[in-house]
Design a protein around this motif. Structure first.
Motif, PDB file in Angstrom:
ATOM      1  N   TYR A  34      16.920  20.341 -31.781  1.00 29.78           N
ATOM      2  CA  TYR A  34      18.375  20.194 -31.820  1.00 29.78           C
ATOM      3  C   TYR A  34      18.861  19.331 -30.652  1.00 29.78           C
ATOM      4  O   TYR A  34      19.675  18.414 -30.840  1.00 29.78           O
ATOM      5  CB  TYR A  34      19.043  21.570 -31.782  1.00 29.78           C
ATOM      6  N   ALA A  38      20.648  15.547 -30.708  1.00 31.59           N
ATOM      7  CA  ALA A  38      21.930  15.222 -30.071  1.00 31.59           C
ATOM      8  C   ALA A  38      21.779  14.048 -29.107  1.00 31.59           C
ATOM      9  O   ALA A  38      22.665  13.185 -29.015  1.00 31.59           O
ATOM     10  CB  ALA A  38      22.468  16.445 -29.338  1.00 31.59           C
ATOM     11  N   GLY A 122      27.523  16.352 -29.108  1.00 29.26           N
ATOM     12  CA  GLY A 122      26.620  17.190 -29.866  1.00 29.26           C
ATOM     13  C   GLY A 122      25.820  18.147 -29.014  1.00 29.26           C
ATOM     14  O   GLY A 122      25.281  19.151 -29.526  1.00 29.26           O
ATOM     15  N   THR A 125      27.203  23.231 -27.641  1.00 27.56           N
ATOM     16  CA  THR A 125      26.982  24.174 -28.741  1.00 27.56           C
ATOM     17  C   THR A 125      28.045  25.262 -28.727  1.00 27.56           C
ATOM     18  O   THR A 125      28.816  25.398 -27.763  1.00 27.56           O
ATOM     19  CB  THR A 125      25.598  24.813 -28.609  1.00 27.56           C
TER      20      THR A 125
END
Length: 633
Positions: A34, A38, A122, A125
C-alpha cells in the motif's frame, strides 16, 4: 528524566509487540505494498530509490536538466512501512530514530516530500488521520500549560545536559535563529564560500544586538526577558548598561547563565529567576522599560497566549515601553488553531503551538485592549536554514568523547548503545527536518515589536514642582527617563520624567546653578554653579564623584564630548577649559574670547570644540589644542 517518551503508536513496535508471523505477512504483503503504491502515484517531481530485503524499488524520475531531489533509502526493517501507514510523518521519524532505515540525505528526503506533498496524499490513511486528529484534539483541549506541565516540558527540552548544547551552539550559546549578513557571505555563504569559525557567533551577536535595538534599550533601563536560554541576551543587555531580570524554568540554564554572567563581571546587572512567567513577583509590576522573548512563546500553548500578553502589559511601564517577541510561525496557507502532534512537537519542544504572522497582533489587542500596539513585523525565516546547517556540522564534529560521557553521566538511560544512537539520530533528524521546512517556507520565523501607544494631545504631561528660583538649565538623560535641572535657588534636581517626581536634590552649591548636563551614557550628571565649582555626580546614586579644580571664575556653560572622555567649560573670565572627565584634570586653558563665554559644544565626531561669546565664535581643534591652542575661526 529529560528524554522524551515515544508516542503510543510507537509502543506497538517495542520488542514482543505485534512481531509474530502473521503480523510480518500482513506488513509485507499488505501495508508495504500500500505504501509503495502511494509513493509510486505520489512522487512526480524528483526520485526516491528504496532498497530493502525484497529488492530495489524506484519511484518518480529525474528529468534531464531539471533539478529535483534524488534520494537513496536503505530499509533494514519492514516496521518502517507499518509506522508510516499508522502514523504518517511521525511514523517516518520514529523509524529513523530506531535505525529502521538510512538515507543518502535527510534534507533531500524532506525536500522530496515537500516537492510532492500535494500528490502524496495517498500516504495519509484513515488510521493515521485518526491518530493525528486525536493528538490535535488532546493538545487543543488540554492545551493550557499547567505549572507542573510547563516544568516537565522544559526539563525534557533543555535539562538534558549543558554539555550537549555547548557542543553545537557558538560561544555566546544562543539557541535561536542567527541573522546573517555580507560579513558571513549571507544566508547561503556556508554553501557558496564556506564557513569561518566565528561566523555563527558573529551572526548570533548581530541578532542579539538587533533585538535589543528594536527593544530600544539604553543605559539605566530595566529589561525583562522571558526565556533565559544560557544568558546570551541578558549578558549583552547588561554590557549595554541595562539591569536585566530573566526568567527560566530550567535549572541547568539558570546555573550556566549565572556562571557566564559572573565570568563577564555582570552578576550585579543580571538576575536569573527560576520561576514561571505567570509567577513574577509583585515588585515587577510596571517596573520595566523593555521586554524581550526569543523563540519561547511557542511553549506557552494556545490557551495561555492572552495571559502571556497580560503579563507583559502588567510588567512594562505604562509609557514609552517596548516588547519584542520572536517565534517560529506557520505561513497563512497552512495555519490552523488545530495543530496535531508531530516530530518537533513530540521529540523536541513538547506542547508547542505555532502562530502565524497576524495571529499575535490580534491576540495582543484582545488581551490588553490597545495598551500594546503593533510597531513592526519582521520575517527572519530565510536566516534559519544556515543556522541549522551550522548547528548540524558542529553537532557531528563535537558529539563524541567527553560530551557523550557527560551526557551518559547525567542521563544514565543513554548508556544503552541503542538508546544513545536513537538520541543522536533524533538531533540529526531535527536539524535536517527544520532546515527543509524553513528553506521552503513551510515554516517561518517572525519578530514582532509592540510599543505603548503615543498620546499626542498637546496637553501638559506633568509639572515639575520644587525649585524656588528661576530654572536656568534643563536637560534630559539619554534614555529620556530622567531630567536634571539647575536653578537660581542654588540647587540642581534629578526628576523622574514620567511622573514628574523629584528623585534627588543636589544642594552642595553656594550660588545659582547656571548649567547642567548628562554624560553620553547617562551615568553621570554635570553641574556648573556661580560659586565657581563644576561637579560630577553619579546620576543614579546622586552622589558626588568629582569636583573639577583649577579655575577661579564662574562656569557659564559645560558640555561632554560624544564619547564621554572630555568635558569643555566656558567661563566668565573669557576662557574655555578642557578637562579629563575621568580624573578631573584640566588639560587645556584656552584664551582668546573678548567677553563671557556663553556656550561650548563638541562636534559630533569629538574632534573639535565650538565656543561663543558676544560677537565672536571660535572653533578649536581637539587633536592639537592639548599641546597648544589652535583656534580655527
Amino acid at each position: 528524566m529529560a528524554i522524551h517518551s515515544p508516542t503510543l503508536v510507537s509502543r506497538l513496535f517495542t520488542p514482543g509487540a505485534c512481531h509474530g508471523w502473521l503480523w510480518a505477512q500482513f506488513v509485507q504483503y499488505g501495508i508495504a505494498l500500500y505504501v509503495m503504491s502511494a509513493l509510486r502515484d505520489g512522487i512526480v517531481r524528483g526520485q526516491l530509490i528504496i532498497e530493502d530485503s525484497h529488492g530495489k524499488h524506484s519511484f518518480g524520475s529525474n528529468e534531464p536538466g531539471v533539478k529535483h531531489p534524488l534520494v537513496l533509502m536503505s530499509v533494514s526493517s519492514d516496521s518502517l512501512w507499518a509506522r508510516v501507514f499508522l502514523s504518517h510523518d511521525m511514523g517516518l521519524s520514529e523509524a529513523y530514530l530506531n535505525g529502521e532505515f538510512d538515507v543518502s540525505s535527510l534534507k533531500g528526503l524532506f525536500d522530496l516530500w515537500l516537492e510532492n506533498r500535494q500528490t502524496l496524499q495517498g500516504l495519509i490513511t484513515v488510521f493515521s488521520s485518526f491518530v493525528a486528529f486525536a493528538s490535535g484534539l488532546a493538545i487543543t483541549i488540554l492545551g493550557r500549560q499547567s505549572l507542573s506541565m510547563a516544568v516537565q516540558n522544559v526539563v525534557e527540552a533543555y535539562d538534558t545536559s549543558n554539555e550537549l548544547f555547548k557542543c553545537f551552539l557558538s560561544k555566546e550559546m544562543m539557541y535561536s535563529c542567527a541573522l546573517w549578513d555580507d560579513a558571513e557571505h549571507g544566508v547561503r555563504g556556508d554553501l557558496t564560500v564556506g564557513s569561518a569559525p566565528d561566523d555563527l557567533h558573529n551572526a548570533q551577536m548581530r541578532k542579539i544586538k538587533h533585538i535589543l535595538k528594536k527593544a530600544r534599550i539604553a543605559p539605566g533601563h530595566r529589561l525583562l526577558e522571558i526565556g533565559t536560554g544560557w544568558g546570551a541576551m541578558a549578558i549583552e543587555a547588561a554590557r549595554q548598561g541595562c539591569t536585566v531580570d530573566t526568567v527560566t524554568l530550567s535549572t541547568q540554564q539558570k546555573l550556566l547563565a549565572e556562571e557566564r554572567a559572573a565570568a563577564a563581571g555582570l552578576s550585579d546587572r543580571v538576575r536569573v529567576h527560576l520561576l514561571d512567567y505567570r509567577q513574577l513577583p509583585p515588585s515587577f509590576k510596571g517596573a520595566f522599560d523593555s521586554f524581550v522573548s526569543c523563540e519561547m512563546v511557542e511553549a506557552t500553548g494556545l490557551r495561555d497566549h492572552p495571559t502571556y500578553f497580560k503579563v507583559i502589559d502588567w510588567a512594562l511601564k505604562p509609557h514609552r515601553s517596548v516588547a519584542v517577541i520572536s517565534a517560529t510561525t506557520q505561513p497563512e496557507f497552512r495555519y490552523s488553531n488545530f495543530q496535531p502532534d508531530d516530530f518537533g512537537r513530540h521529540y523536541h519542544w513538547a506542547n508547542t503551538f505555532l502562530p502565524n504572522a497576524t495571529y499575535f497582533p490580534v491576540t495582543a489587542q484582545q488581551a490588553v485592549k490597545g495598551r500594546l500596539v503593533l510597531h513592526s513585523v519582521e520575517d527572519h525565516g530565510p536566516h534559519y536554514p544556515r543556522t541549522l546547517r551550522e548547528w548540524a556540522r558542529r553537532f557531528e564534529q563535537n558529539f563524541t568523547g567527553d560530551v557523550v560521557a557527560k551526557l551518559i553521566e547525567e542521563q544514565p538511560q543513554l548508556a544503552d548503545p541503542h538508546s544513545l544512537e536513537a538520541f543522536r539520530r533524533k538531533w540529526r533528524y531535527m536539524f535536517a527536518y527544520a532546515e527543509a521546512g524553513y528553506a521552503r517556507a513551510y515554516s517561518s520565523l517572525n519578530c514582532w515589536t509592540f510599543a505603548r501607544p503615543d498620546v499626542k494631545t498637546g496637553a501638559i504631561q506633568s509639572v515639575l514642582k520644587g525649585h524656588t528660583g528661576t530654572v536656568w538649565s534643563i536637560v534630559f538623560s539619554p534614555d529620556s527617563h530622567r531630567i536634571v535641572t539647575g536653578s537660581n535657588d542654588g540647587t540642581s534636581r534629578v526628576w523622574d520624567a514620567e511622573s514628574g517626581n523629584t528623585l534627588a536634590i543636589l544642594s552642595e552649591h553656594r550660588g545659582p546653578v547656571w548649567c547642567v548636563g548628562f554624560s553620553p551614557d547617562g551615568k553621570r550628571a554635570l553641574v556648573a554653579s556661580s560659586d565657581a565649582t563644576i561637579k560630577i555626580y553619579d546620576s543614579f546614586e546622586c552622589t558626588e564623584i568629582l569636583s573639577l579644580q583649577g579655575h577661579d571664575s564662574i562656569a557659564n556653560t559645560v558640555s561632554y564630548s560624544p564619547d564621554g572622555s572630555h568635558i569643555a567649560s566656558g567661563l566668565k573670565d573669557r576662557s574655555v577649559q578642557i578637562w579629563n572627565a575621568s580624573i578631573g584634570e584640566c588639560l587645556a586653558d584656552l584664551a582668546g574670547h573678548t567677553d563671557n563665554v556663553t556656550s561650548v559644544l563638541f562636534s559630533p565626531d569629538g574632534n573639535n570644540v565650538v565656543s561663543s561669546c558676544r560677537g565672536m565664535l571660535s572653533i578649536w581643534n581637539l587633536g592639537t589644542l592639548l599641546e597648544s591652542d589652535h583656534r580655527l575661526v
